[in-house]
Design a protein around this motif. Structure first.
Motif, mmCIF file in Angstrom:
data_model
loop_
_atom_site.group_PDB
_atom_site.id
_atom_site.type_symbol
_atom_site.label_atom_id
_atom_site.label_comp_id
_atom_site.label_asym_id
_atom_site.label_seq_id
_atom_site.Cartn_x
_atom_site.Cartn_y
_atom_site.Cartn_z
ATOM 1 N N LEU A 51 0.806 -1.209 0.000
ATOM 2 C CA LEU A 51 0.000 0.000 0.000
ATOM 3 C C LEU A 51 0.848 1.272 0.000
ATOM 4 O O LEU A 51 0.407 2.321 -0.479
ATOM 5 C CB LEU A 51 -0.933 0.012 1.219
ATOM 6 C CG LEU A 51 -2.069 -1.014 1.202
ATOM 7 C CD1 LEU A 51 -2.814 -1.011 2.544
ATOM 8 C CD2 LEU A 51 -3.039 -0.726 0.063
ATOM 9 N N MET A 52 2.065 1.191 0.528
ATOM 10 C CA MET A 52 2.939 2.370 0.619
ATOM 11 C C MET A 52 4.327 2.050 0.057
ATOM 12 O O MET A 52 5.327 2.049 0.785
ATOM 13 C CB MET A 52 3.046 2.821 2.076
ATOM 14 C CG MET A 52 1.728 3.249 2.701
ATOM 15 S SD MET A 52 1.901 3.723 4.458
ATOM 16 C CE MET A 52 2.194 2.110 5.196
ATOM 17 N N PRO A 53 4.426 1.759 -1.240
ATOM 18 C CA PRO A 53 5.715 1.354 -1.820
ATOM 19 C C PRO A 53 6.768 2.448 -1.741
ATOM 20 O O PRO A 53 7.953 2.165 -1.532
ATOM 21 C CB PRO A 53 5.356 1.013 -3.274
ATOM 22 C CG PRO A 53 4.084 1.760 -3.546
ATOM 23 C CD PRO A 53 3.352 1.768 -2.255
ATOM 24 N N GLY A 54 6.357 3.713 -1.903
ATOM 25 C CA GLY A 54 7.331 4.801 -1.843
ATOM 26 C C GLY A 54 7.956 4.928 -0.467
ATOM 27 O O GLY A 54 9.175 5.059 -0.316
ATOM 28 N N LEU A 55 7.125 4.899 0.555
ATOM 29 C CA LEU A 55 7.614 4.981 1.929
ATOM 30 C C LEU A 55 8.467 3.771 2.282
ATOM 31 O O LEU A 55 9.490 3.887 2.969
ATOM 32 C CB LEU A 55 6.431 5.095 2.888
ATOM 33 C CG LEU A 55 6.770 5.289 4.383
ATOM 34 C CD1 LEU A 55 7.558 6.581 4.574
ATOM 35 C CD2 LEU A 55 5.488 5.287 5.209
ATOM 36 N N SER A 56 8.054 2.610 1.785
ATOM 37 C CA SER A 56 8.817 1.390 2.042
ATOM 38 C C SER A 56 10.203 1.473 1.410
ATOM 39 O O SER A 56 11.211 1.108 2.025
ATOM 40 C CB SER A 56 8.068 0.174 1.485
ATOM 41 O OG SER A 56 6.804 0.032 2.100
ATOM 42 N N GLU A 57 10.249 1.961 0.179
ATOM 43 C CA GLU A 57 11.541 2.087 -0.505
ATOM 44 C C GLU A 57 12.464 3.048 0.253
ATOM 45 O O GLU A 57 13.661 2.790 0.414
ATOM 46 C CB GLU A 57 11.326 2.574 -1.932
ATOM 47 C CG GLU A 57 12.617 2.681 -2.732
ATOM 48 C CD GLU A 57 12.351 3.040 -4.174
ATOM 49 O OE1 GLU A 57 13.317 3.110 -4.950
ATOM 50 O OE2 GLU A 57 11.160 3.247 -4.541
ATOM 51 N N GLY A 491 8.585 -2.643 -3.324
ATOM 52 C CA GLY A 491 8.887 -1.589 -2.367
ATOM 53 C C GLY A 491 10.361 -1.255 -2.308
ATOM 54 O O GLY A 491 10.894 -0.980 -1.234
ATOM 55 N N GLY A 492 11.034 -1.276 -3.436
ATOM 56 C CA GLY A 492 12.433 -0.875 -3.452
ATOM 57 C C GLY A 492 13.382 -1.799 -4.171
ATOM 58 O O GLY A 492 14.578 -1.526 -4.256
ATOM 59 N N GLY A 493 12.898 -2.936 -4.664
ATOM 60 C CA GLY A 493 13.746 -3.825 -5.452
ATOM 61 C C GLY A 493 14.788 -4.548 -4.613
ATOM 62 O O GLY A 493 14.577 -4.860 -3.440
ATOM 63 N N LEU A 494 15.957 -4.793 -5.242
ATOM 64 C CA LEU A 494 17.005 -5.554 -4.578
ATOM 65 C C LEU A 494 17.496 -4.883 -3.301
ATOM 66 O O LEU A 494 17.861 -5.551 -2.340
ATOM 67 C CB LEU A 494 18.187 -5.771 -5.536
ATOM 68 C CG LEU A 494 17.949 -6.719 -6.708
ATOM 69 C CD1 LEU A 494 19.206 -6.832 -7.557
ATOM 70 C CD2 LEU A 494 17.520 -8.090 -6.224
ATOM 71 N N ALA A 495 17.498 -3.559 -3.282
ATOM 72 C CA ALA A 495 17.943 -2.848 -2.078
ATOM 73 C C ALA A 495 17.050 -3.176 -0.885
ATOM 74 O O ALA A 495 17.525 -3.367 0.240
ATOM 75 C CB ALA A 495 17.955 -1.348 -2.324
ATOM 76 N N SER A 496 15.750 -3.263 -1.116
ATOM 77 C CA SER A 496 14.827 -3.612 -0.041
ATOM 78 C C SER A 496 15.012 -5.056 0.396
ATOM 79 O O SER A 496 14.951 -5.377 1.589
ATOM 80 C CB SER A 496 13.381 -3.393 -0.495
ATOM 81 O OG SER A 496 13.126 -2.017 -0.699
ATOM 82 N N LEU A 497 15.229 -5.950 -0.568
ATOM 83 C CA LEU A 497 15.471 -7.343 -0.236
ATOM 84 C C LEU A 497 16.709 -7.485 0.650
ATOM 85 O O LEU A 497 16.709 -8.198 1.651
ATOM 86 C CB LEU A 497 15.649 -8.170 -1.519
ATOM 87 C CG LEU A 497 14.405 -8.349 -2.397
ATOM 88 C CD1 LEU A 497 14.807 -8.857 -3.769
ATOM 89 C CD2 LEU A 497 13.431 -9.322 -1.747
ATOM 90 N N GLN A 498 17.770 -6.797 0.279
ATOM 91 C CA GLN A 498 19.008 -6.872 1.054
ATOM 92 C C GLN A 498 18.828 -6.252 2.434
ATOM 93 O O GLN A 498 19.337 -6.777 3.433
ATOM 94 C CB GLN A 498 20.125 -6.182 0.279
ATOM 95 C CG GLN A 498 20.494 -6.909 -1.004
ATOM 96 C CD GLN A 498 21.435 -6.105 -1.880
ATOM 97 O OE1 GLN A 498 21.584 -4.902 -1.709
ATOM 98 N NE2 GLN A 498 22.064 -6.768 -2.838
ATOM 99 N N ALA A 499 18.109 -5.146 2.512
ATOM 100 C CA ALA A 499 17.880 -4.496 3.804
ATOM 101 C C ALA A 499 17.082 -5.402 4.732
ATOM 102 O O ALA A 499 17.358 -5.472 5.939
ATOM 103 C CB ALA A 499 17.149 -3.171 3.593
ATOM 104 N N ALA A 500 16.082 -6.090 4.189
ATOM 105 C CA ALA A 500 15.272 -6.988 5.014
ATOM 106 C C ALA A 500 16.106 -8.135 5.553
ATOM 107 O O ALA A 500 15.956 -8.542 6.718
ATOM 108 C CB ALA A 500 14.093 -7.523 4.195
ATOM 109 N N ALA A 501 16.993 -8.678 4.713
ATOM 110 C CA ALA A 501 17.854 -9.773 5.157
ATOM 111 C C ALA A 501 18.784 -9.315 6.275
ATOM 112 O O ALA A 501 19.000 -10.025 7.269
ATOM 113 C CB ALA A 501 18.669 -10.313 3.982
#
Length: 537
Positions: A51-57, A491-501
């Motif tokens: 719902l908030m992809p920009g904020l998530s990114e 919500g941010g692509g690979l950068a978000s995936l890496q941040a979550a990990a």
């Protein structure tokens, strides 16, 4: 166990069963409160991110550098501790302890066992980084040694020395795929297998903390441990699934012109998740084992092809020299306070170690489920050494081939984006149309094996250690693994995936250190207890 020597050692299984508080509803086996909390948080996370992809990114873009810049030394020192712990157990008297007791026999052959643990552990990562990481380190090392060696590289390279840059790049790559990640997996897998098969405790993360927490492990302290394990596993899996989607779509775009868009990645994740559901329903022996063996066969077929039609003598020489370089450089590479630049330490090593730690509940539990009957020495030697050797060979075959093409004057691999470097490299070899398709198939099937085996693991944790929980529960987690990957990609692509990990790996670093302490306490008790003599297969 009634004698004075072992009194108080054996866990109270009846207390565990009272504490489980399982409730059957809607075809699900609720293990309160782990299932409820985990499911609720995941559902809210997916909804908020979509719902908030920009904020998530923006949030994930801040989170990764904030963690890696401040706590890189935590990840690196912890990973070093795991390697030393595993090596100690291999040579210690604890190595003779058999998982399941002296009468236990292995459930799977060596081929099936190694195929499953390797496919689950690093399949997508090796496909994604097999060419891209050696080429990245090599190119940066060449650029640095041509100017100022101080500007890059964990080790000094002689200015203008291409061969030194090659060895440096390969050693740095193998460092990220060798002993350290497999030590992280091994400590979790060993703890789970030991406490489950030798002490009769549930196959769940909290069991490894019984020597430390005692009966409190069945209460809220244990609930917290298992809930964190679910989050770490889910986001670690989402990172790998996101990498797989990125590379598969990039390959399809490169070969067939399939649009490389967010929608394409979402569709691919949905399709692969649907395929994984079939394997999840089939179970470990039928679905996961067969897919793992199929994928390892295809992987080694591709490996053999590149080795034979590529620069074979260069690869053979490289395997030897890269191994020597890795062993010679492993100490300076492991030093968080040594002479490395910030990008290598935080952008590569810290991310990898966090990724492996977040991935460790999944791989560790999966390895534990298939490792009954092995001695601790056999378990650690195979889990630690064999995959490291395979990683050295894999990275050398694909990395040396790409570097060889670059030195020969082909700049395509250097210029290509990370997800497509593998396919660009294969494009310079014979039968590239066939091998590239095999590469895409490998990524997709690794995708499937990671998703289905990960679902089984999360399902086991949330069901309180049960390995035969209802099928709808497995389906629930398989679906939400895909949804989390989709949410992070949008919500941010690979950068978000890496941040979550990284975010989930950080707290798990401390839990894993405590897990090592609990394991050592349990092993010391085991050598003094009748469990070692009487536990049946």
């Amino acid at each position: 166990m009634t004698d004075e020597t072992t009194a108080g050692i054996e866990p109270s299984i009846s207390d565990y069963e009272v504490g489980q508080d399982n409730v059957q509803k809607f075809g699900l086996d609720f293990h309160n409160p782990v299932f409820g909390i985990s499911a609720a948080v995941v559902i809210v996370f997916v909804a908020a991110t979509l719902l908030m992809p920009g904020l998530s990114e923006e949030f994930f873009g801040w989170l990764r550098p904030a963690l890696t810049a401040q706590f890189d030394w935590v990840f690196m020192m912890t990973a070093n501790a795991f390697v030393l712990f595993c090596l100690f157990l291999i040579v210690s008297p604890f190595g003779k302890i058999r998982l399941g007791g002296k009468l236990a026999t292995p459930d799977y052959s060596y081929v099936s066992w190694l195929s499953m643990l390797f496919a689950a552990g690093m399949g997508i990562g090796l496909m994604f980084y097999g060419v891209s990481e050696p080429m990245t380190h090599y190119a940066e090392s060449v650029a640095a040694t041509a100017g100022s060696p101080e500007s890059w590289a964990p080790l000094a390279g002689a200015p203008g020395d291409v061969e030194a840059s090659r060895r440096l790049g390969m050693a740095a790559t193998i460092f990220h795929w060798g002993l350290h990640p497999w030590a992280i997996y091994a400590v979790v897998g060993l703890a789970l297998a030991f406490f489950s098969y030798n002490w009769g405790l549930p196959l769940t993360i909290r069991s490894a903390f019984y020597p430390i927490l005692g009966e409190r492990v069945w209460g809220w302290p244990g609930h917290v441990v298992d809930t964190l394990a679910v989050f770490a596993t889910l986001f670690g899996l989402a990172t790998s699934l996101g990498f797989g989607a990125e590379q598969a779509i990039a390959g399809l775009n490169y070969l067939f012109g399939v649009p490389d868009t967010a929608l394409s990645r979402v569709v691919l994740i949905v399709v692969i998740t649907a395929i994984a559901l079939g394997s999840v329903v089939a179970g470990l022996d039928t679905g996961v084992r067969r897919l793992s063996e199929l994928n390892m066969g295809l992987a080694f077929l591709l490996l053999a092809f590149v080795f034979l039609v590529g620069p074979t003598m260069t690869i053979l020489s490289g395997i030897f020299h890269n191994t020597v370089a890795y062993l010679a450089d492993i100490v300076p590479l492991s030093n968080p306070f040594g002479r490395t630049d910030d990008n290598f330490r935080t952008g590569w090593t810290t991310f990898y170690w966090a990724w492996w730690m977040s991935w460790s509940p999944f791989v560790g539990m999966f390895i534990a489920r298939v490792s009954r009957g092995r001695t601790i020495r056999e378990f650690l030697t195979c889990v630690l050494i064999v995959p490291t050797l395979v990683s050295i060979v894999w990275m050398s075959v694909f990395g040396e081939t790409a570097i060889f093409e670059t030195i020969a004057g082909f700049t395509g691999v250097t210029d290509a984006d990370l997800p497509v470097k593998l396919f660009v490299m294969l494009g310079q070899l014979p039968l590239s149309a066939i091998t590239s398709v095999i590469g895409i198939v490998l990524v997709i099937v690794f995708f499937v094996t990671s998703s289905d085996s990960g679902s089984l693991v999360i399902d086991t944790i949330t069901a309180g250690g049960k390995t035969d929980s209802p099928v709808p529960q497995r389906v629930f987690w398989a679906v939400f693994e895909g949804l989390v990957a989709i949410a992070l990609l949008l919500g941010g692509g690979l950068a978000s995936l890496q941040a979550a990990a990284i975010a989930t790996g950080f707290p798990f670093a401390f839990l894993l250190l405590a897990l090592c302490v609990g394991t050592l306490m349990g092993l010391r008790r085991e050598l003094k207890s009748p469990f070692l003599e009487t536990t049946a297969a």
